[in-house]
Write a protein that holds these residues in place. Structure first.
Motif, short mmCIF file in Angstrom:
data_model
loop_
_atom_site.label_atom_id
_atom_site.label_comp_id
_atom_site.label_asym_id
_atom_site.label_seq_id
_atom_site.Cartn_x
_atom_site.Cartn_y
_atom_site.Cartn_z
N ILE A 772 0.82 -1.19 -0.14
CA ILE A 772 -0.08 0.11 0.04
C ILE A 772 0.83 1.22 -0.02
CG2 ILE A 772 -1.47 1.35 1.51
CD1 ILE A 772 -2.94 -1.12 2.22
N ALA A 773 1.97 1.30 0.76
CA ALA A 773 2.85 2.32 0.92
C ALA A 773 3.47 2.64 -0.36
CB ALA A 773 3.69 2.37 2.08
N ASN A 774 3.56 1.94 -1.34
CA ASN A 774 4.42 1.96 -2.55
C ASN A 774 3.35 2.25 -3.64
OD1 ASN A 774 6.76 1.20 -1.44
ND2 ASN A 774 6.34 -0.83 -1.38
N LEU A 775 2.00 2.70 -3.49
CA LEU A 775 1.28 2.82 -4.78
C LEU A 775 1.28 4.43 -4.86
CD1 LEU A 775 -1.71 0.87 -3.74
CD2 LEU A 775 -0.32 0.33 -5.55
N HIS A 776 2.03 4.67 -5.66
CA HIS A 776 2.19 6.23 -6.07
C HIS A 776 1.03 6.77 -6.50
CE1 HIS A 776 6.91 6.47 -6.00
NE2 HIS A 776 6.36 5.79 -5.03
N SER A 795 4.41 5.24 7.07
CA SER A 795 4.45 4.80 5.66
C SER A 795 3.33 5.34 4.89
CB SER A 795 4.38 3.09 5.69
OG SER A 795 2.90 3.02 6.65
N LEU A 796 2.31 5.97 5.54
CA LEU A 796 1.33 6.66 4.56
C LEU A 796 1.64 8.34 4.24
CD1 LEU A 796 -1.94 5.08 6.22
CD2 LEU A 796 -0.74 4.42 4.31
N GLN A 797 2.59 8.76 5.20
CA GLN A 797 2.38 10.19 4.88
C GLN A 797 3.37 10.67 3.71
OE1 GLN A 797 4.56 12.19 8.28
NE2 GLN A 797 6.36 10.44 8.02
#
Length: 949
Positions: A772-776, A795-797
């Protein structure tokens, strides 16, 4: 519109001929001859379509072409329908029926072709006579361009000469535009005034142009009106003459003999050398080429030059390619108070509206929807009426559509509103006219429009795009041209609902009827033509009263009808029906008549009362959209897998009670993976053994854009991840665990779909899936009941595209900190059900774009978020079921230091759920000349959503 009918027919003919009719000796030559004749017509149609308003002979010829094209299409569709009716039988009986029906179909086909052929030849001969006439005596005087230009010149002149008495609500926008012009940077700026026709763009800009402060600021000024027929050379020469005049010079003699490139150079050199502050107004820009030609002539001399543009097209409002900065002013309609003031000025000569006419005037003003041109024009018509004759006023109210068509005083209004329609390419005319089927003041879901257009066959195939994506481009273009209005957007910026202005709707309803495009049946107000192709029923319907067959009907839509109207409508024989939209119809059972509609592509029973779907749904082999949202259907038969063309399968409903949100989907024993055309699948339940097998089948749906899965169990997470990884086109994913205590095992998705933009997850996660944190491309994320072990904000910010974040019982925070430079694009933040949360901190530089903040059910949170004053873009602040200590700090009080931290927020609301209802208090702040004014109001509502659905 004849052009679109002919081109649509030709595309079907090509497909038909290419798919086997050439193997039939009988009839082949007739079809080939028909194709050749329509090809001959096609070349002339583009001109003829736009000329029919100004030439009665052309209008008759275009009508003949349109009718013969419709008739040929009917014959073609009837042949295909008859020859395809044998799908329900097997073996020898099927072979016999096939032979008989094919012979019958061919016989009808050939007979119809023999009837049509001489008529189409006669129409072609008429075309030749018309073309010869226009190529000699009439081309110069009655051409399309000269006719359109005359209409354009009429409304331009009127807009520039508006009387002072007709100007209402102009002071604030004028003040803002004047400030934009005289202040700001030294670089060149383009200021665009954008809006639909009749909003007063030219009038406002002329007031700004003539303002004393503007005249004083800009020593070089030019106002250029862009006539549709104006050559680029003439446009530039006009500009050059005004510029030289303002600096006391004469135009070089050689300018009149030079091409546009040379004139551009003269303008640029002149402005560059003098280093004067210049203001150039380009009024009513339609053509990108002319806009580009002018941009190149205007230098960025770093001396405060300004270009003003008025246009109906938002893409032309861009300053890209000029080297200049740009600002866009979107024209807004007049408020209800301003509309009433302007109406009374024009209609009653500054006097108040007589009390006995108030209801009629209110109705007319609602129809005008704040459009100044409409208010002035209709007010001018009513000004001549006797105020004692209420019947005369009521007649205008009831017959406003025919008044716009026939009343000479409303000619300019009709022309202004029609110009944008006439400027449309043929494919957009069909789509825009289709919006006439929806009732007045009806907000329409954009995806509903897109699916209807696809089902109607309006959308052209383009390489690399689905039909829905092409249709979305069409919708964007109509929005861009200010022909439709945005009614509602999603939190991540997508247009969700749109609408057509009431008066523009009246015009396209008239056009749709004149061109036999669609009939709008409003309580039997009009007689129908002999062949009805599209029918939209509003309120009531009885086909017997019309004494018309509906056998040629392609689309039937019903709005606000009773059960007897539905039964009466479905009693007709619909051999060729492609669209049946019974949204909100009072239907208790699935209509059995639908099962015989073999051509049906779009079926909506949304918000009806049906509970079951018959197994014979598999007969509808052409079905593309099945919309059963907000019904009580909870299971689909195995035969659903036969619908190989199905693109959108919507079977779900919501229930919301206070904070409880329930979602219901559907179960099916069918192999969902067989439906390989599916783009949207919502909501499939997978909680039993038979439906769990569908989880792996989901991976076969490589066209899927949106997937929603309910009641997922932990042990099925790996299989779901395996399927999701194969869905490379997926943009929206929703997964809900079997219940709030069930874990979602979604950590096995090592390669998520690259286009994934929206994710909705409900269930225990323990740790946030790393992917999820890598979904640009992620713009929207909703996490509920996650119970994470680690703080997810770190990881979300840094997600670069995230604009909407909802967190419900996600992590056991005591202190929630938003760090500087975190969540840089976030616009909406929702926080809910954090039992241990005592403190929220917003560091300066965090969430700089945040516009809406919602906090609810945090029982230990007694203070406003520390640093909330840093959220300068915050427009809405909502608190629900929070401690009284915090709520007291929101009370409007200029001495309250806590309140001053949020005094910049225009809307502040807080509420408590008590006794099955919400007690809501709304606090609004507004700035007036004397300072800040505080308003507080309370209401009680049982339907107010606590935060989001």
């Amino acid at each position: 519109m004849a052009e679109s009918a002919v081109l649509y027919l030709l595309s079907k003919l090509e497909s038909f001929v290419g798919n086997g009719i050439q193997q039939e000796r009988d009839g082949h030559e007739e079809w080939m001859s028909l194709m050749r004749e329509f090809e001959r017509i096609k070349a002339f149609l583009k001109t003829a379509d736009s000329m029919e308003e100004c030439n009665e002979e052309v209008k008759v010829w275009v009508k003949q072409v349109r009718e013969i094209a419709y008739e040929a299409e009917d014959v073609l569709d009837e042949y295909k329908q008859l020859s395809g009716q044998d799908h329900q039988t097997e073996g020898f009986l099927r072979m016999i029926q096939t032979s008989v029906r094919n012979r019958k179909a061919r016989h009808r086909l050939i007979s119809a072709m023999k009837s049509i052929s001489p008529r189409i030849k006669s129409i072609c001969e008429g075309q030749q006579r018309l073309f010869d006439g226009f190529s000699t005596t009439e081309r110069g005087s009655s051409s399309t361009s000269s006719y359109e230009d005359n209409k354009w010149q009429d409304h331009r002149g009127d807009a520039l000469l508006v009387e002072k008495s007709d100007l209402v609500g102009i002071e604030e926008p004028k003040k803002e535009l004047v400030e934009w012009l005289v202040q700001g940077v030294s670089q060149c700026e383009v200021i665009s005034v954008v809006g639909m026709g009749g909003l007063g763009k030219t009038t406002l800009t002329k007031q700004v142009y003539d303002d004393p402060a503007v005249k004083k600021r800009f020593t070089v000024r030019a106002w250029v009106t862009l006539s549709p027929s104006l050559r680029t050379e003439d446009l530039l020469l006009d500009m050059l003459q005004q510029i030289t005049s303002s600096i006391m010079k004469t135009v070089p003699a050689e300018a009149k003999t030079r091409d546009s490139s040379c004139i551009r150079t003269m303008i640029k050199d002149l402005l560059q050398k003098r280093k004067s502050k210049y203001l150039i107004v380009l009024d009513d820009v339609w053509d990108m080429n002319k806009w580009d030609a002018v941009k190149c002539a205007l230098p960025n001399n770093n001396n405060g030059g300004r270009i003003m543009v008025t246009t109906r097209k938002s893409d032309l409002a861009s300053a890209s390619g000029t080297g200049c900065a740009g600002k866009v002013y979107n024209m807004k309609p007049l408020s209800a108070e301003q509309s009433h003031e302007l109406f009374c000025r024009k209609t009653f000569k500054e006097k108040a509206c007589p009390s006995h006419l108030e209801e009629i005037c209110r109705h007319i003003l609602r129809k005008c929807e704040g459009l100044p041109l409409a208010i002035v024009a209709i007010g001018g018509v009513l000004a001549s009426k006797d105020t004692r004759r209420i019947d005369e006023w009521e007649l205008v109210r009831r017959s406003l559509r025919s008044e716009i068509e026939d009343n000479e005083k409303l000619k300019n209004l009709k022309q202004v509103l029609s110009l944008s329609f006439n400027d449309l390419p043929y494919y957009l005319k069909s789509c825009f006219l289709h919006l006439s089927v929806f009732p007045e003041a009806h907000n329409v879901e954009c995806m509903r429009i897109i699916r209807l257009w696809v089902a109607e066959g309006f959308v052209e195939r383009k390489e690399g795009k689905t039909l829905e994506e092409v249709a979305a481009d069409y919708l964007d273009e109509l929005l861009n041209r200010s022909l439709i209005q945005v009614a509602e957007t999603t939190s991540d910026g997508r247009v969700k609902m749109c609408r057509v202005h009431g008066l523009l709707l009246e015009i396209i309803i008239s056009k749709a009827r004149d061109q036999n495009y669609a009939i709008i049946d409003q309580e039997h107000s009009e007689l129908w033509p002999e062949r009805v192709r599209r029918l939209s029923v509003h309120k009531a319907f009885q086909v017997a009263q019309q004494n018309r067959s509906l056998s040629h009907l392609r689309s039937l839509l019903m709005f606000g009808v009773d059960r007897s109207s539905v039964d009466d409508a479905l009693s007709s024989e619909f051999n060729l029906l492609r669209v049946l939209d019974l949204c909100h119809a009072p239907v208790g059972r699935f209509p059995v008549q639908v099962l015989d509609m073999n051509c049906l592509r779009f079926l909506s029973l949304r918000s009806s009362h049906i509970q079951t779907i018959p197994s014979s749904i598999g007969n509808l082999q052409n079905l593309e959209t099945l919309d059963l949202k907000d019904t009580h259907v909870m299971a689909l038969p195995v035969e659903i897998a036969k619908l190989q063309r199905l693109r959108h399968l919507l079977v779900y409903r919501y229930e919301t009670i206070a904070y409880s949100h329930y979602k219901y989907g559907f179960k099916t024993p069918a192999d969902i993976g067989a439906l390989q055309s599916l783009q949207k699948l919502c909501y499939i339940e997978v909680d039993d053994e038979r439906n769990r097998r569908n989880i792996l089948g989901l991976g076969k749906l490589d066209q899927l854009r949106r997937l929603c899965v309910l009641k997922l169990r932990r042990e099925d997470g790996r299989n779901l991840c395996s399927s999701i990884a194969k869905l490379t086109n997926l943009s929206s994913l929703a997964v809900y665990a079997f219940d709030d205590e069930e874990e979602l095992d979604l950590h096995h998705l090592s390669s998520p779909p690259p286009l994934l933009q929206r994710i909705f997850l409900r269930g225990h996660l323990q740790t946030l899936p790393s992917w999820i944190a890598n979904l640009h491309s992620l713009v929207k994320l909703r996490l509920r009941m996650s119970c994470l072990r680690d703080d997810p904000l770190e990881s979300l910010q840094n997600l670069p595209s995230l604009v909407h974040l909802e967190l419900l019982h996600v992590y056991n925070w005591q202190t929630l900190r938003f760090e500087a430079k975190g969540f840089m694009k976030l616009k909406t933040l929702g926080l809910d059900l954090f039992d241990e949360l005592e403190f929220i901190q917003v560091e300066e530089g965090a969430m700089p774009c945040l516009g809406k903040l919602i906090i609810q059910r945090c029982k230990l949170l007694k203070d406003l978020p520390l640093g909330i004053e840093h959220l300068k873009m915050l427009k809405v602040l909502e608190f629900f079921d929070l401690p009284d200590e915090l709520v007291q700090k929101l009370k409007p009080d200029e001495q309250n230091e806590d309140y001053q931290k949020v005094a910049h927020v225009p809307e502040i609301r807080y509420a408590y759920w008590r006794e099955q209802g919400w007690d809501v208090t709304s606090v609004e702040t507004s700035v007036e000349e004397e300072g800040s004014r505080l308003q507080s109001s309370s209401m009680r509502s049982s339907e107010l959503p606590p935060c989001w659905k």
